[in-house]
Enzyme design. Structure first.
Site, PDB file in Angstrom:
ATOM      1  CG  ASN A 119      -1.801   1.255   1.215  1.00 20.51           C
ATOM      2  OD1 ASN A 119      -2.633   1.446   0.336  1.00 20.51           O
ATOM      3  ND2 ASN A 119      -1.564   2.141   2.170  1.00 20.51           N
ATOM      4  CG  ASP A 137      -1.570   5.302   0.349  1.00 20.85           C
ATOM      5  OD1 ASP A 137      -1.160   5.513   1.510  1.00 20.85           O
ATOM      6  OD2 ASP A 137      -2.584   4.623   0.097  1.00 20.85           O
ATOM      7  CG  ASP A 177       0.361  -3.737   5.962  1.00 22.82           C
ATOM      8  OD1 ASP A 177      -0.086  -4.129   7.049  1.00 22.82           O
ATOM      9  OD2 ASP A 177       0.639  -2.548   5.726  1.00 22.82           O
ATOM     10  CD  GLU A 201      -3.838  -5.292   8.263  1.00 21.15           C
ATOM     11  OE1 GLU A 201      -3.914  -4.893   9.439  1.00 21.15           O
ATOM     12  OE2 GLU A 201      -3.127  -4.733   7.418  1.00 21.15           O
TER      13      GLU A 201
END
Ligand code: CA
Length: 499
Positions: free
Chosen positions: A122, A182, A213, A248
């Site tokens: 990310n 990001d 993640d 996640e």
């Protein structure tokens, strides 16, 4: 030397008789163990855990009976937790070298233990070369530089946007107030980089998959997130078809279910963890068996894929404190027992098997693994409370009734009856405080009988001929099966098969 020769011969024999890891042989469901390398085991005396420290504990991992380990980020990073990566193809020098990692992976494979690593896509660190190149270009008024398009830069302020000092540009950042910009995961050049990173780990280093993640932050909405994840999954499986990927997605069951549309093998079952989660809330309910059964069947009905339940992880308070079980080992054991009677891949956070505690700020949830009072790493920076309610690993190994030994019994039972992991559930019997679940994978079937009462035995009249296949006793007492009636002691779990 002779011993060494024998082990080589045995390894050769095993290679010839069973397909090697990574060849689609083993079911992807498994018994997984999450390791924070920093706090696990130190091999070189600097007080900080490292990859060779994990290698030194392979006997322990084998003793636990886990199928695989998830290593939290090991890439170079300015932070102790390493979720802000500066180089995706190297190891943080505090943790060791790429050769240490190769050795760890190869020794794990020799023991039948798979290795997955955290893949943090990310965002990167602000110190990652891509970001420093992008910032340099913008400061030189060159927004056309390719690294600028690796991130999400804007010429206007807005939510989750951080000003790039000395310019009128803003970059997207969601987690750390500026230090984790990001990535633009829609950019084909970024995807090319990711493909190369995945090839590096899966092919060159030989790992068995990834933990992804923060997937809910990948794009602008769930549709975009699922599209990106679909690409990640297809690309990883192209490189290594047998690899296992768990994401996640810290969100509701309905949302998690939608993420499975990406093809990713698993997403962590966050709704089962934490104080309000399925396990803790069932244990405190007036009708715990009904609560447990409801959540279990609801989860299975919504999720089309491998469920990944867990009691806690590095971001949640540890289960010990949530259950207030620091002087109630039976309750701690039983919590491990009932989460492990979920199908799929149950993940155990290091130290939960011995009843470690941790709550409050993040470092408190990541304290040193308690091998013994003499053998612990340093705690990560920022720890304000490091209390150990239960004895360390070595002491618990010597105690038949320890949480550690109970946890090993769970894993042993699941190794013998893999249908617990691969099957699906249906309700056979349900009362307020006890239940029987059928777990079936085709013709392979077992029955799981659970007594949620902390004080009284449960008696259940079974319909049909069963035999006792295994028991998990969190407290005193024993399981009996006589004349079609099974008696379970308080917090007792029994596995039955049909005669
Ligand atoms: Ca060290």
């Amino acid at each position: 030397m002779i011993k060494r020769l024998w082990s080589v011969l045995i390894a050769l024999a095993l290679l010839l008789s069973i397909p090697a890891l990574g060849e689609d042989a083993a079911p992807k469901e498994g018994r997984w163990y999450e390791i924070f390398v920093y706090s696990f085991s130190d091999s070189d005396g600097d007080g900080i855990g490292d990859l060779n420290g994990v290698r030194n504990k392979l006997d322990y991992l084998e003793y636990l009976g886990v199928d695989g380990i998830w290593l939290m980020p090991i890439n170079p990073s300015p932070s102790y937790h390493k979720y802000d990566v500066t180089d995706y193809k190297d190891i943080d020098p505090l943790y060791g070298t790429l050769d240490d990692m190769r050795a760890l992976v190869s020794e794990c494979h020799e023991r039948g233990i798979r290795v997955i690593t955290d893949l943090v896509l990310n965002h990167t660190s602000t110190k990652h070369r891509w970001f420093t190149m992008a910032c340099g270009a913008l400061r030189m008024s060159n927004p056309g530089n390719k690294y600028v398009s690796y991130y999400n830069f804007y010429e206007a302020a807005g939510p989750n946007r951080v000003n790039l000092f000395g310019t009128n540009w803003y970059y997207e950042e969601q987690f750390a107030g500026g230090s984790m910009p990001d990535l633009n995961l829609l950019n084909p050049q970024v995807r090319q980089e990711i493909r190369s990173i995945m090839e590096f780990w899966l092919s060159d280093i030989g790992t068995d998959g990834f933990r992804l993640d923060a997937v809910t932050s990948y794009g602008k909405d769930i549709i975009e997130n699922v599209e990106i994840l679909g690409w990640v999954n297809a690309t990883a499986k192209e490189i290594k078809p047998s690899c296992y990927i768990v994401g996640e997605a810290w969100t509701s069951l309905d949302q998690i279910a939608k993420y499975y549309d990406s093809g990713i093998d698993s997403f962590f079952l966050f709704p089962a963890s934490q104080a309000e989660g399925y396990i803790a809330s069932s244990l405190s309910a007036m009708k715990p068996a009904r609560s447990y059964m409801k959540y279990l069947l609801m989860t299975e009905s919504k999720i089309d894929g491998i469920i990944a339940p867990f009691l806690g992880n590095h971001d949640t308070a540890r289960i010990l404190g949530i259950l207030n079980a620091s002087s109630n080992p039976a309750l701690l054991k039983f919590a491990h027992g009932i989460i492990n009677m979920y199908p799929g891949s149950v993940f155990t956070y290091y130290g939960d098997e011995i009843g470690m505690s941790g709550s409050g700020n993040d470092p408190n949830k990541r304290i040193a693994m308690n091998w013994s009072e003499e053998e612990r790493t340093s705690d990560p920076p920022g720890v304000t409370r490091a209390k150990y309610s239960y004895p360390g690993v070595y002491a618990q190994m010597e105690d038949e009734a320890s949480p550690l030994n109970y946890y090993r019994q769970i894993n042993a039972l699941k190794a013998e009856y893999t249908v617990i992991m691969t099957g699906r559930s249906s309700e056979v019997f349900l009362a307020d405080k006890c239940c029987v679940i059928e777990r079936a994978d085709g013709a392979d079937k077992v029955y799981i009988a659970i007594n949620f009462d902390s004080a009284k035995p449960a008696q259940i009249q079974l319909d049909g001929a069963f035999k006792l296949a295994g028991t998990l006793l969190a407290d005193s007492g024993e399981v009996t099966l006589e004349g079609g009636v099974i008696t379970l002691p308080p917090y007792g779990i029994a596995l039955l098969t049909q005669e």
